[in-house]
Design a protein around this motif. Structure first.
Motif, PDB file in Angstrom:
ATOM      1  N   MET A   1     -19.333  35.816 -11.697  1.00 25.84           N
ATOM      2  CA  MET A   1     -19.412  36.909 -10.730  1.00 25.84           C
ATOM      3  C   MET A   1     -18.461  38.030 -11.139  1.00 25.84           C
ATOM      4  N   ARG A   2     -18.933  39.264 -10.985  1.00 23.50           N
ATOM      5  CA  ARG A   2     -18.121  40.433 -11.288  1.00 23.50           C
ATOM      6  C   ARG A   2     -17.511  40.982  -9.996  1.00 23.50           C
ATOM      7  N   MET A   3     -16.221  41.245 -10.045  1.00 22.52           N
ATOM      8  CA  MET A   3     -15.562  41.737  -8.842  1.00 22.52           C
ATOM      9  C   MET A   3     -16.076  43.105  -8.431  1.00 22.52           C
ATOM     10  N   SER A   4     -16.595  43.857  -9.375  1.00 20.50           N
ATOM     11  CA  SER A   4     -17.153  45.168  -9.022  1.00 20.50           C
ATOM     12  C   SER A   4     -18.371  45.028  -8.106  1.00 20.50           C
ATOM     13  N   LYS A   5     -19.010  43.860  -8.115  1.00 21.97           N
ATOM     14  CA  LYS A   5     -20.196  43.615  -7.291  1.00 21.97           C
ATOM     15  C   LYS A   5     -19.917  42.682  -6.106  1.00 21.97           C
ATOM     16  N   LEU A   6     -18.713  42.117  -6.062  1.00 20.78           N
ATOM     17  CA  LEU A   6     -18.394  41.116  -5.046  1.00 20.78           C
ATOM     18  C   LEU A   6     -18.338  41.738  -3.654  1.00 20.78           C
ATOM     19  N   VAL A   7     -19.062  41.165  -2.727  1.00 21.37           N
ATOM     20  CA  VAL A   7     -19.023  41.621  -1.335  1.00 21.37           C
ATOM     21  C   VAL A   7     -17.788  41.027  -0.671  1.00 21.37           C
ATOM     22  N   GLY A   8     -16.949  41.897  -0.155  1.00 22.82           N
ATOM     23  CA  GLY A   8     -15.718  41.443   0.492  1.00 22.82           C
ATOM     24  C   GLY A   8     -14.518  42.074  -0.167  1.00 22.82           C
ATOM     25  N   ARG A   9     -13.877  43.002   0.507  1.00 20.20           N
ATOM     26  CA  ARG A   9     -12.725  43.691  -0.063  1.00 20.20           C
ATOM     27  C   ARG A   9     -11.433  43.031   0.390  1.00 20.20           C
ATOM     28  N   THR A  10     -10.425  43.148  -0.417  1.00 22.38           N
ATOM     29  CA  THR A  10      -9.112  42.628  -0.039  1.00 22.38           C
ATOM     30  C   THR A  10      -8.376  43.669   0.812  1.00 22.38           C
ATOM     31  N   ILE A  11      -7.441  43.175   1.622  1.00 19.25           N
ATOM     32  CA  ILE A  11      -6.690  44.029   2.542  1.00 19.25           C
ATOM     33  C   ILE A  11      -5.205  43.852   2.250  1.00 19.25           C
ATOM     34  N   LYS A  12      -4.499  44.968   2.071  1.00 16.59           N
ATOM     35  CA  LYS A  12      -3.078  44.892   1.748  1.00 16.59           C
ATOM     36  C   LYS A  12      -2.234  44.524   2.963  1.00 16.59           C
ATOM     37  N   GLU A  13      -2.547  45.120   4.116  1.00 17.74           N
ATOM     38  CA  GLU A  13      -1.737  44.906   5.297  1.00 17.74           C
ATOM     39  C   GLU A  13      -2.118  43.594   5.983  1.00 17.74           C
ATOM     40  N   THR A  14      -1.138  43.008   6.655  1.00 13.76           N
ATOM     41  CA  THR A  14      -1.414  41.802   7.442  1.00 13.76           C
ATOM     42  C   THR A  14      -2.214  42.181   8.674  1.00 13.76           C
ATOM     43  N   PRO A  15      -3.415  41.611   8.849  1.00  9.73           N
ATOM     44  CA  PRO A  15      -4.238  41.964  10.010  1.00  9.73           C
ATOM     45  C   PRO A  15      -3.538  41.637  11.333  1.00  9.73           C
ATOM     46  N   ARG A  16      -3.770  42.452  12.306  1.00  7.63           N
ATOM     47  CA  ARG A  16      -3.183  42.253  13.624  1.00  7.63           C
ATOM     48  C   ARG A  16      -3.688  40.944  14.234  1.00  7.63           C
ATOM     49  N   ASP A  17      -2.819  40.271  14.948  1.00  7.48           N
ATOM     50  CA  ASP A  17      -3.134  39.020  15.667  1.00  7.48           C
ATOM     51  C   ASP A  17      -3.406  37.839  14.734  1.00  7.48           C
ATOM     52  N   SER A  18      -3.068  37.957  13.449  1.00 11.24           N
ATOM     53  CA  SER A  18      -3.248  36.814  12.544  1.00 11.24           C
ATOM     54  C   SER A  18      -1.896  36.123  12.393  1.00 11.24           C
ATOM     55  N   GLU A  19      -1.676  35.104  13.195  1.00 19.42           N
ATOM     56  CA  GLU A  19      -0.385  34.420  13.219  1.00 19.42           C
ATOM     57  C   GLU A  19      -0.278  33.340  12.147  1.00 19.42           C
ATOM     58  N   LEU A  20      -1.347  32.579  11.922  1.00 19.57           N
ATOM     59  CA  LEU A  20      -1.305  31.483  10.967  1.00 19.57           C
ATOM     60  C   LEU A  20      -1.504  32.000   9.541  1.00 19.57           C
TER      61      LEU A  20
ATOM     62  N   LEU B   1      -8.475  36.583   5.918  1.00 18.66           N
ATOM     63  CA  LEU B   1      -8.896  37.954   6.216  1.00 18.66           C
ATOM     64  C   LEU B   1      -8.506  38.892   5.084  1.00 18.66           C
ATOM     65  N   ARG B   2      -7.271  38.776   4.617  1.00 16.29           N
ATOM     66  CA  ARG B   2      -6.805  39.678   3.559  1.00 16.29           C
ATOM     67  C   ARG B   2      -7.560  39.448   2.249  1.00 16.29           C
ATOM     68  N   GLY B   3      -7.933  38.200   1.976  1.00 21.68           N
ATOM     69  CA  GLY B   3      -8.620  37.887   0.730  1.00 21.68           C
ATOM     70  C   GLY B   3     -10.114  38.118   0.765  1.00 21.68           C
ATOM     71  N   GLY B   4     -10.654  38.512   1.924  1.00 23.72           N
ATOM     72  CA  GLY B   4     -12.088  38.761   2.011  1.00 23.72           C
ATOM     73  C   GLY B   4     -12.925  37.505   2.038  1.00 23.72           C
ATOM     74  N   PHE B   5     -12.384  36.423   2.598  1.00 24.41           N
ATOM     75  CA  PHE B   5     -13.153  35.181   2.757  1.00 24.41           C
ATOM     76  C   PHE B   5     -14.031  35.236   4.001  1.00 24.41           C
ATOM     77  N   MET B   6     -13.613  36.010   4.998  1.00 23.88           N
ATOM     78  CA  MET B   6     -14.322  36.018   6.278  1.00 23.88           C
ATOM     79  C   MET B   6     -14.047  37.339   7.001  1.00 23.88           C
ATOM     80  N   ARG B   7     -14.849  37.600   8.037  1.00 21.51           N
ATOM     81  CA  ARG B   7     -14.635  38.743   8.912  1.00 21.51           C
ATOM     82  C   ARG B   7     -14.937  38.325  10.354  1.00 21.51           C
ATOM     83  N   GLN B   8     -14.199  38.921  11.278  1.00 21.84           N
ATOM     84  CA  GLN B   8     -14.351  38.566  12.694  1.00 21.84           C
ATOM     85  C   GLN B   8     -15.390  39.456  13.359  1.00 21.84           C
ATOM     86  N   TYR B   9     -16.278  38.819  14.138  1.00 28.84           N
ATOM     87  CA  TYR B   9     -17.252  39.549  14.939  1.00 28.84           C
ATOM     88  C   TYR B   9     -16.737  39.741  16.369  1.00 28.84           C
ATOM     89  N   SER B  10     -16.199  38.659  16.924  1.00 27.01           N
ATOM     90  CA  SER B  10     -15.612  38.714  18.265  1.00 27.01           C
ATOM     91  C   SER B  10     -14.689  37.513  18.406  1.00 27.01           C
TER      92      SER B  10
END
Length: 585
Positions: free
Chosen positions: A1-20, A27-36
């Motif tokens: 897999m090429r990262m240029s085509k990989l769906v899911g971007r990385t996030i530098k900042e720690t997402p809000r409300d992510s305690e664990l 979330l930061r690594g682009g493994f998942m996204r929250q709907y609700s």
């Protein structure tokens, strides 16, 4: 897999409300996204990890002769009414109407649907034992979702159900699945997991075990003994609590103005909490008050109360307290309206004496209360049936072990699997029968076996990460190798990186190539967030030496340079040896 085509971007900042840590890194690594709240979608990296977990799980279930099925995610009200759980399961069950105004549910578990299958397909003892399993999405309207994929409303679970002709046959198979679970968790890379005795709860049956990943961030409290290996979830933990008896003193009513807590009562009377009886009031889902009593220094476990009254219980409303004849802040056994409520009394109350307890009168308490003398002996036979004596207290660190008397220890864990003895609760409730050797109808005896597929990934990350991201075990990592290409704008580097990527892929190695024009620091930060075990770095500097640099995400050994023409075979050997660590169980 090429990262240029990989769906899911990385996030530098720690997402809000992510305690664990797992929540933050997934979330930061682009493994998942929250709907609700409690509802997440998996992106390609997360999906690859979970798919590998599923594959290993199915291999182990097939190894114990499990047969894979797929049951519906919804069911009619009538199916759940056959066992009575439509009314008793509680608010976790999502109920709705279809377009024909038919009452439906989203299955929070699948005992009823699987018994429906068994009822239609199993007719003779010759077909038993049999086990059916599925990997299925479930929905439970969890009131407090937390920790990303740790506690969800919608989640993926492997659930299996076995049917047997005898208790002996079930126990033998139960032990086989127990061993299969141990193999499964080791194969997926779990390190610090234990099996503990647990509560059967609304599932019925006589015994059950949970598999817990030990982690300081776990929401379950576990009670263990370092000497005899006794281990239990706090919900069913027990102890022969030390009790001190003295000569019975005369019951006395004392004025205790504005005293409404155990702490205030001990200060007022200059006694210890062990010399008090604490009341905790619940009610059943039908609104029947349940007044429980435990020694004042201990805590009541609501699930133990539920087991004794054979009904789900929730915190009592003001109306329920009044209905029971209790006075909030001064509740005691004497004076309760036993026509309207159940009374559940812990063994510590029965075995202790001269306790201080509520008088069911505002601003008054009794001292020197003795359960048998002052309460139980004065009840008639009908009233005694409303009083249940049992174990409802939580064991604590330092309490004596129930098996060897050694001091117990507390730890925390994340539940990653469970197995239950179900008995005939569901087969009888749904009239699921088979014909035995004599042509007589019998109810099959059932076992149930669950694994939290989506929960296992974050649980592993909780025990295996550093400050930069997850350190994923090879068997469940999204890719085996992460190829970082530095200064890709140089044509020779771009050409050689493509050749290396194609070569490794043809050798059967799962490779993620960073083919973006990103700075080294950014590439390495993303690689850390992905947690892939092996990392190859190709740069003008290493290429000038005819090498690549091989690094390990877990830093087991120092990075080393490998000749370009040798790296494929080196990786194949490393990967093969790494898999052996997990598969040799």
């Amino acid at each position: 897999m090429r990262m240029s085509k990989l769906v899911g971007r990385t996030i530098k900042e720690t997402p809000r409300d992510s305690e664990l840590p797992s929540h933050k890194f997934m979330l930061r690594g682009g493994f998942m996204r929250q709907y609700s709240a409690g509802i997440y979608g998996l992106l390609p990296l997360g999906m690859r990890c979970v798919s590998k977990i599923e594959k290993i799980c199915k291999e182990e279930m097939n190894a114990v002769e499990g047969q894979e099925v797929r049951m519906p995610c919804s069911a009619t009200r009538e199916l759940w009414e056959e066992t009575g759980r439509y009314q008793t399961f509680g608010k976790d069950m999502m109920k709705f109407q279809d377009r024909h105004e038919k009452q439906m549910v989203l299955n929070p578990t699948h005992e009823e649907p699987v018994v429906y299958l068994a009822r239609t397909e199993i007719t003779s003892y010759r077909q038993l034992p049999v086990m059916m399993y599925q990997v299925q999405t479930k929905f439970r309207d969890e009131p407090r979702p937390r920790g990303g994929l740790i506690r969800l409303r919608e989640f993926t679970m492997k659930d299996a159900y076995s049917f047997h002709t005898s208790e002996e046959d079930l126990k033998q198979y139960y032990d086989q699945v127990f061993n299969a679970y141990n193999r499964f968790f080791k194969r997926t890379g779990c390190k610090n997991f234990v099996s503990v005795m647990s509560d059967n709860g609304l599932f019925g049956g006589r015994y059950s075990h949970e598999f817990q990943m030990l982690a300081p961030t776990g929401e379950d409290k576990l009670i263990t003994c370092p000497k005899c290996k006794y281990s239990a979830n706090e919900e069913i933990s027990t102890s022969p609590f030390v009790t001190k008896k003295s000569v019975e003193l005369s019951l006395d009513k004392v004025h205790t103005p504005n005293i409404k807590t155990i702490d205030a009562l001990t200060k007022c009377l200059s006694i210890s909490a062990e010399q008090t009886a604490k009341a905790v009031i619940f009610q059943t889902l039908e609104g029947i008050p349940v007044v429980s009593f435990v020694r004042g220094d201990l805590e009541v476990i609501d699930k133990k109360v539920r087991t004794l009254v054979k009904s789900e219980v929730v915190t009592a409303t003001h109306d329920s307290i009044v209905k029971a004849g209790a006075i909030a802040g001064s509740t005691g056994p004497m004076g309760l309206n036993l026509n309207n409520c159940f009374v559940v009394v812990d063994y510590t109350i029965v075995k202790s004496n001269n306790l201080a307890t509520g008088a069911n009168e505002k601003d008054y308490h009794f001292t020197n209360f003795n359960f048998e003398r002052d309460f139980y002996s004065k009840l008639n036979e009908v009233e005694k049936k409303k009083v249940i004596i049992g174990d409802i207290a939580a064991a604590r660190e330092g309490d004596p072990c129930p098996q060897c008397n050694e001091s117990l220890k507390e730890t925390r864990g994340i539940e990653i699997g469970n197995i239950f003895h179900l008995g005939t609760k569901y087969s009888e409730g749904m009239e699921c029968t088979y014909l035995d050797q004599n042509g007589k109808k019998q109810y099959p005896i059932m076992g149930c076996y669950g694994i939290g597929i989506t929960r296992l990934l974050p649980a592993i990350i909780e025990e295996s990460h550093d400050d930069r991201g997850p350190i994923l075990p090879l068997p469940i990592a999204p890719y085996e190798v992460h190829l970082c290409v530095l200064n890709r704008k140089e044509s020779i580097i771009q050409e050689k990186s493509e050749e290396l990527y194609i070569k490794l892929t043809k050798q059967g190695i799962e490779v993620l190539i960073d083919d973006r024009d990103e700075k080294p620091g950014s590439q390495f930060a993303d690689a850390d967030l992905f947690g892939i075990p092996f990392r190859i770095i190709l740069s003008p500097k290493t290429f000038a030496e005819g090498c690549v640099e091989l690094k390990y995400r877990d830093n087991r050994i120092e990075p080393r340079k490998i000749k370009l023409e040798e790296i494929g075979n080196v990786l194949l050997t490393e990967i093969k040896d790494e898999y052996k660590k997990y598969n040799n169980v």
